[in-house]
Enzyme design. Structure first.
Site, mmCIF file in Angstrom:
data_model
loop_
_atom_site.group_PDB
_atom_site.id
_atom_site.type_symbol
_atom_site.label_atom_id
_atom_site.label_comp_id
_atom_site.label_asym_id
_atom_site.label_seq_id
_atom_site.Cartn_x
_atom_site.Cartn_y
_atom_site.Cartn_z
ATOM 1 N N ASP A 113 -18.079 18.530 -6.447
ATOM 2 C CA ASP A 113 -18.114 19.215 -7.875
ATOM 3 C C ASP A 113 -19.257 20.208 -7.975
ATOM 4 O O ASP A 113 -20.407 19.805 -7.220
ATOM 5 C CB ASP A 113 -18.174 18.273 -9.091
ATOM 6 C CG ASP A 113 -18.455 19.036 -10.275
ATOM 7 O OD1 ASP A 113 -17.568 19.618 -10.928
ATOM 8 O OD2 ASP A 113 -19.583 18.711 -10.693
ATOM 9 N N GLU A 172 -15.876 22.931 -4.822
ATOM 10 C CA GLU A 172 -15.863 23.698 -5.669
ATOM 11 C C GLU A 172 -16.695 25.079 -5.887
ATOM 12 O O GLU A 172 -17.948 24.911 -6.418
ATOM 13 C CB GLU A 172 -15.900 22.932 -7.142
ATOM 14 C CG GLU A 172 -15.364 23.762 -8.399
ATOM 15 C CD GLU A 172 -16.053 23.314 -9.659
ATOM 16 O OE1 GLU A 172 -15.835 23.801 -10.915
ATOM 17 O OE2 GLU A 172 -17.132 22.911 -9.813
#
Ligand SMILES: *[C@@H]1O[C@H](CO)[C@@H](O)[C@H](O)[C@H]1NC(C)=O
Ligand SMILES: *[C@@H]1O[C@H](CO)[C@@H](O)[C@H](O)[C@H]1NC(C)=O
Ligand SMILES: *[C@@H]1O[C@H](CO)[C@@H](O)[C@H](O)[C@H]1NC(C)=O
Length: 514
Positions: free
Chosen positions: A214, A250
């Protein structure tokens, strides 16, 4: 040394393992079961994902997070860590271990959404309002359950006025300041790297196959590499010795910013956000786009190399206007166009594919903005997540959308497995929105996104026979519940796809031959 070893690896033909999804051979997609409980995922692996050829599941963050009450338990509270203990509204460590074991035992692997760039928001207060009840203080940056203290955050390094990221054209700000007030971990410190690696190794030892990283864009690639270098090989109960975790980062790169997805190739794959944004624009026929232009889809559209890409039509952020949201993103709310987009993605050889599986929320647009974009998963009054129930027709109840169970999408996941390794072939288009292509001698797909009928003979590349269209139906035993397609000895078949069809596309493959 880095370049020399890279060269040697190329010479001996070894693929760098963090790019390999670690799915069983012949399983080519994963599904994001967003906010599902571990107990439901374990059941879904056994009853649905394994029998239908899914390679794995991306799960929501498994580590302890802040319980946010204003607004009421939003989905994004799970992106506000308090510790690395494995207890969240999806389940506790016992349930997590049970899920990983049961999914691995049926050949479906687990990919963890790893939130390691930051801890909770600066305004999250102090107390034990966290999913395992651990005490924390956002104000003093005290997280004793890890433990982290003020020394472990980037405050001194950040040069923006507010302490938050203000300017995405300033690389140092993007990586050293707070992303929407989230307390930014000092990943240059070996102590912080070690605590993060300890968390990830705990998950690896339990049996996970890889990680979505993330907010990777908000970490220096070298800091992230230092963490990844500390990771163990995967658990040899299910993976061969020496297997590295699959890494996909990401990195939101829609172009126009100094930080590029390619900055992160040394660590693993990256999420290609241009993919869903562009495909949505094409299928919606916005900006003069046409499906005929998809002939050179992939790198030809300025995307990262196929073997560095993790691709998706929508994700949990942009399906509700967060992250790289944009009106072009297709979601289950636009089901007819969405199925075409997912069908195209799964038929096309570019990238490693992730299917989205969502929950329904009370969408409410006020002045063009969904004021309910924060709403968390279907929950009971006490905040516990409602189980995924399965209806008699195999769809899901309790407001779980289960796009991965939609016949058209499930059958295209199987299509992708059947055509794995076959070349992109026999492209045809009408210069507009009627297109077709094959995957060598294993599969063929035809789309009619124009406003008129399609009725044409095309070279499919497939062996002669009668095939069952896996979009309008599927093969059951020796019968077909949908339309049939007749391929003659020369590989040619006639396709009729009405623009008024429930789903204006047709797909056939050699495992759906009657
Ligand atoms: C984990 O959750 C299950 C199901 O709620 C419960 O039965 C079990 O006691 C919990 N285990 C621990 C260690 O808290
Ligand atoms: C598109 O398709 C129709 C019928 O398949 C055809 O008549 C038409 O000329 C094609 N080309 C364009 C540019 O629309
Ligand atoms: C499709 O084209 C063929 C050959 O021209 C014709 O025989 C058939 O009736 C057409 N089908 C439809 C539904 O228009």
């Amino acid at each position: 040394a880095y370049h020399l070893s890279f060269f040697l690896l190329l010479v001996v033909g070894v693929c760098w393992a963090q790019y390999s999804p670690n799915a069983l051979s012949g399983r080519t997609s994963i599904v994001h079961l967003f906010e599902w409980r571990w107990a439901d995922i374990a059941l879904e692996c056994e009853r649905y994902l394994a029998p239908n050829g899914f390679g794995g599941v991306q799960i929501s963050p498994p580590n302890e997070n802040v319980i946010v009450t204003d607004p009421w338990q939003p989905w994004w509270e799970r992106y506000q860590p308090v510790s690395y203990k494995l207890c969240t509204r999806s389940g506790n460590e016992t349930e997590f271990r049970d899920m990983v074991t049961r999914c691995n035992n049926v050949g479906v692997h687990i990919y963890v959404d790893a939130v390691i760039n930051h801890m909770c928001g600066a305004h999250a207060g102090a107390g034990s309002h966290a999913t395992c009840g651990s005490y924390f203080s956002a104000k003093t940056e005290d997280f004793p359950a890890v433990p982290y203290s003020g020394w472990d955050f980037n405050d001194d390094k950040c040069k923006s006025r507010s302490g938050d990221i203000e300017n995405y054209h300033d690389i140092s700000q993007v990586r050293d300041c707070r992303l929407v007030s989230l307390l930014d971990l000092a990943l240059e410190k070996d102590y912080v790297r070690s605590k993060v690696a300890e968390y990830m190794n705990h998950l690896i030892d339990i049996g996970v196959a890889g990680f979505r990283i993330d907010a990777a864009k908000h970490m220096w690639p070298g800091d992230l590499k230092a963490v990844l270098d500390k990771l163990n090989d995967l658990n040899t109960k299910w993976f061969s010795a020496g297997t590295k975790p699959f890494i996909y980062q990401e990195v939101i790169d829609l172009g126009g910013e100094p930080i590029k997805g390619s900055d992160y190739f040394g660590n693993g794959r990256v999420t290609e956000f241009k993919y869903g944004a562009k495909l949505g624009t094409v299928i919606r026929k916005w900006n003069g786009e046409k499906m005929a232009y998809l002939k050179n889809w992939g790198e030809g559209w300025g995307f990262v190399p196929s073997d560095r890409a993790l691709v998706f039509v929508d994700n949990h952020d942009n399906q509700r206007g967060h992250g790289a949201g944009g009106a072009s993103i297709l979601t289950f709310w636009d089901a007819r166009l969405y199925k075409m987009a997912v069908g195209f993605m799964l038929a096309h050889p570019y990238g490693f594919t992730r299917v989205m599986s969502s929950f329904r929320w009370p969408r409410n647009f006020v002045n063009g903005r969904d004021v309910n974009d924060w709403v968390g998963p279907p929950s009971n009054a006490d905040g516990s997540v409602r189980p995924v129930t399965i209806n008699a027709d195999t769809t899901c109840g309790n407001d779980w959308v289960c796009e991965h169970r939609w016949r058209q999408i499930k059958n295209m996941v199987i299509f992708r497995n059947v055509v794995d390794g076959q070349p992109f072939s026999n492209w045809w288009d009408n210069g507009s929105n009627q297109v077709a292509f094959g995957r060598g001698s294993k599969g063929f797909i035809v789309f009619n996104n124009d406003d008129w009928d399609l009725n044409i003979s095309l070279q499919t590349g497939l062996p002669a026979g009668t095939y069952c269209d896996v979009i309008s139906g599927e093969k059951e035993g020796n019968t077909c519940t949908g339309e049939q397609v007749y391929v003659s000895g020369d590989g040619i078949a006639r396709f009729h796809v009405s623009n008024n069809a429930e789903d204006p596309f047709v797909a056939i493959h050699v495992n759906a031959k009657l």
